[in-house]
Design an enzyme around this catalytic site. Structure first.
Site, PDB file in Angstrom:
ATOM      1  N   ASN A 112       0.876  -1.167   0.000  1.00 25.28           N
ATOM      2  CA  ASN A 112       0.000   0.000   0.000  1.00 25.28           C
ATOM      3  C   ASN A 112       0.914   1.219   0.000  1.00 25.28           C
ATOM      4  O   ASN A 112       1.490   1.570   1.024  1.00 25.28           O
ATOM      5  CB  ASN A 112      -0.891  -0.028   1.257  1.00 25.28           C
ATOM      6  CG  ASN A 112      -1.723   1.234   1.398  1.00 25.28           C
ATOM      7  OD1 ASN A 112      -1.783   2.051   0.484  1.00 25.28           O
ATOM      8  ND2 ASN A 112      -2.346   1.389   2.548  1.00 25.28           N
ATOM      9  N   LYS A 124       0.188   4.270  -0.370  1.00 21.48           N
ATOM     10  CA  LYS A 124      -0.426   5.473   0.216  1.00 21.48           C
ATOM     11  C   LYS A 124      -0.141   6.676  -0.681  1.00 21.48           C
ATOM     12  O   LYS A 124      -0.073   6.526  -1.889  1.00 21.48           O
ATOM     13  CB  LYS A 124       0.061   5.674   1.657  1.00 21.48           C
ATOM     14  CG  LYS A 124      -0.096   4.387   2.483  1.00 21.48           C
ATOM     15  CD  LYS A 124       0.044   4.590   3.952  1.00 21.48           C
ATOM     16  CE  LYS A 124      -0.159   3.259   4.670  1.00 21.48           C
ATOM     17  NZ  LYS A 124      -0.171   3.363   6.105  1.00 21.48           N
ATOM     18  N   HIS A 161      -9.626   1.496   4.113  1.00 26.13           N
ATOM     19  CA  HIS A 161      -8.413   1.619   4.931  1.00 26.13           C
ATOM     20  C   HIS A 161      -8.697   2.570   6.096  1.00 26.13           C
ATOM     21  O   HIS A 161      -9.458   3.527   5.946  1.00 26.13           O
ATOM     22  CB  HIS A 161      -7.254   2.149   4.079  1.00 26.13           C
ATOM     23  CG  HIS A 161      -5.935   2.081   4.786  1.00 26.13           C
ATOM     24  ND1 HIS A 161      -5.553   3.027   5.706  1.00 26.13           N
ATOM     25  CD2 HIS A 161      -4.942   1.160   4.740  1.00 26.13           C
ATOM     26  CE1 HIS A 161      -4.363   2.684   6.192  1.00 26.13           C
ATOM     27  NE2 HIS A 161      -3.980   1.562   5.628  1.00 26.13           N
ATOM     28  N   GLU A 173      -7.089   4.929   7.305  1.00 29.32           N
ATOM     29  CA  GLU A 173      -6.802   6.339   7.012  1.00 29.32           C
ATOM     30  C   GLU A 173      -7.957   6.976   6.247  1.00 29.32           C
ATOM     31  O   GLU A 173      -8.274   8.143   6.442  1.00 29.32           O
ATOM     32  CB  GLU A 173      -5.479   6.444   6.228  1.00 29.32           C
ATOM     33  CG  GLU A 173      -4.285   6.162   7.142  1.00 29.32           C
ATOM     34  CD  GLU A 173      -3.076   5.551   6.449  1.00 29.32           C
ATOM     35  OE1 GLU A 173      -2.996   5.599   5.202  1.00 29.32           O
ATOM     36  OE2 GLU A 173      -2.210   5.010   7.163  1.00 29.32           O
ATOM     37  N   GLU A 184      -6.002  -4.836  10.038  1.00 24.40           N
ATOM     38  CA  GLU A 184      -4.963  -3.857  10.345  1.00 24.40           C
ATOM     39  C   GLU A 184      -5.304  -3.112  11.641  1.00 24.40           C
ATOM     40  O   GLU A 184      -6.083  -2.148  11.617  1.00 24.40           O
ATOM     41  CB  GLU A 184      -4.842  -2.840   9.209  1.00 24.40           C
ATOM     42  CG  GLU A 184      -4.438  -3.451   7.884  1.00 24.40           C
ATOM     43  CD  GLU A 184      -3.777  -2.412   6.985  1.00 24.40           C
ATOM     44  OE1 GLU A 184      -2.661  -2.672   6.522  1.00 24.40           O
ATOM     45  OE2 GLU A 184      -4.375  -1.342   6.762  1.00 24.40           O
ATOM     46  N   GLY A 244       2.068   2.072  10.713  1.00 29.60           N
ATOM     47  CA  GLY A 244       3.061   3.135  10.607  1.00 29.60           C
ATOM     48  C   GLY A 244       3.738   3.484  11.921  1.00 29.60           C
ATOM     49  O   GLY A 244       4.414   4.501  12.032  1.00 29.60           O
ATOM     50  N   SER A 275       2.886  -2.394  10.281  1.00 33.18           N
ATOM     51  CA  SER A 275       4.325  -2.513  10.548  1.00 33.18           C
ATOM     52  C   SER A 275       4.899  -3.892  10.198  1.00 33.18           C
ATOM     53  O   SER A 275       5.806  -4.381  10.878  1.00 33.18           O
ATOM     54  CB  SER A 275       4.647  -2.131  11.996  1.00 33.18           C
ATOM     55  OG  SER A 275       4.273  -0.774  12.243  1.00 33.18           O
TER      56      SER A 275
HETATM   57  P1  PGA Z   1       2.533   0.091   7.627  1.00 33.46           P
HETATM   58  O1  PGA Z   1       1.124   0.378   6.914  1.00 33.46           O
HETATM   59  O2  PGA Z   1       3.053  -1.201   7.060  1.00 33.46           O
HETATM   60  O3  PGA Z   1       3.398   1.268   7.235  1.00 33.46           O
HETATM   61  O4  PGA Z   1       2.293   0.002   9.076  1.00 33.46           O
HETATM   62  C1  PGA Z   1       0.201  -0.649   6.677  1.00 33.46           C
HETATM   63  C2  PGA Z   1      -1.032  -0.108   6.028  1.00 33.46           C
HETATM   64  O5  PGA Z   1      -1.488   0.993   6.393  1.00 33.46           O
HETATM   65  O6  PGA Z   1      -1.612  -0.736   5.122  1.00 33.46           O
END
Ligand code: PGA
Length: 249
Positions: free
Chosen positions: A10, A12, A95, A97, A167, A173, A213
């Site tokens: 992803n 982003k 997601h 976000e 998630e 993140g 992560s």
């Molecule tokens: P991350 O993000 O691996 O940077 O924690 C995962 C995601 O938001 O899909």
């Protein structure tokens, strides 16, 4: 039959179209795999460059969002047909976000899931709890609710072909990964929930990723859990490490 693993990046809101082309070229030799499905979910404007760059490889391109209407006066939105015509195969839906910053709800997630399925895109449906919800001990209830709403009016045969990404928001993140057991507990609960909604066969077919992560160091143990069928990877999908995650064995 064993489920095939699926590892999706992803990206982003990272990488311009020319940077996307360069990153695809860097990653192509590193993510070769015969037994893992590999998807790069990229910003909408990067899709043409990414589709072109990965032609003839094992990589599929995914989008990070879509709109649930077919066409019309929805300034700034992108339809399933537009994605399909551009060569997209997968689409991330819901997601955390997007839920947090763009007011997506379980209901809009459900509409988007149904539109993706109707058009032949594979949705990667995201769910996950906040740290507060985990501490309150309601995380499994919360996630079961997200799953039940996301799959409302979706037929079993269609549900079986989708991908779910668990998630935990506190792990995205942050560098704080869920432990293998925490991730497995929820992925198993999601599979049980799919079994309740549909049946055993659908629950066994559906692929459930862990995200939050994931990195080159923790992928192997996470992905060896019985109910974890791969990962949705943010930060580590933008670097050579992504190859190590795909080839975690
Ligand atoms: P991350 O993000 O691996 O940077 O924690 C995962 C995601 O938001 O899909």
């Amino acid at each position: 039959m064993a489920r095939r693993k699926i590892v999706a990046g992803n990206w982003k809101m990272n990488k311009t179209p020319s940077e996307a082309k360069a990153l695809c070229e860097e990653l192509i030799p590193l993510v070769k795999s015969d037994d893992v499905d590999v998807v790069f979910c990229v910003p909408a404007i990067d899709i043409p460059a990414a589709v072109e760059a990965v032609k003839g490889t094992n990589i599929c391109i995914g989008a990070e969002n879509l709109y649930f209407e077919d066409k019309g006066a929805y300034t700034g939105e992108i339809s399933a047909d537009m994605l399909l015509d551009a060569g997209v195969k997968f689409v991330i839906i819901g997601h955390s976000e997007r839920r947090e910053y763009f007011a997506e709800t379980d209901e809009t997630v459900n509409k988007k899931v149904k539109k993706a399925i109707e058009k032949g895109l594979t949705p990667i449906i995201c769910c996950g709890e906040s740290l507060t919800q985990r501490k309150q001990g309601i995380y499994l209830d919360w996630i079961r609710m997200q799953i039940k709403i996301a799959f409302q009016d979706v037929a079993a045969a269609d549900a079986a072909k989708t991908v779910i990404a668990y998630e935990p928001i506190w792990a995205i993140g942050t560098g704080e990964t869920a432990t293998d057991d925490q991730a497995e507990e929820v992925c198993k609960a999601i599979r049980d929930c799919i079994c309740e909604i549909y049946d055993q066969a659908t629950a066994e077919a559906i692929r459930i990723q862990y995200g939050g992560s994931v990195n080159a160091g923790n992928a192997a143990s996470l992905f060896s859990k019985p109910d974890i069928d791969g990962g949705l990877v943010g930060g580590a999908s933008l670097k050579a490490d992504f190859g190590k995650i795909v080839n975690y064995k």
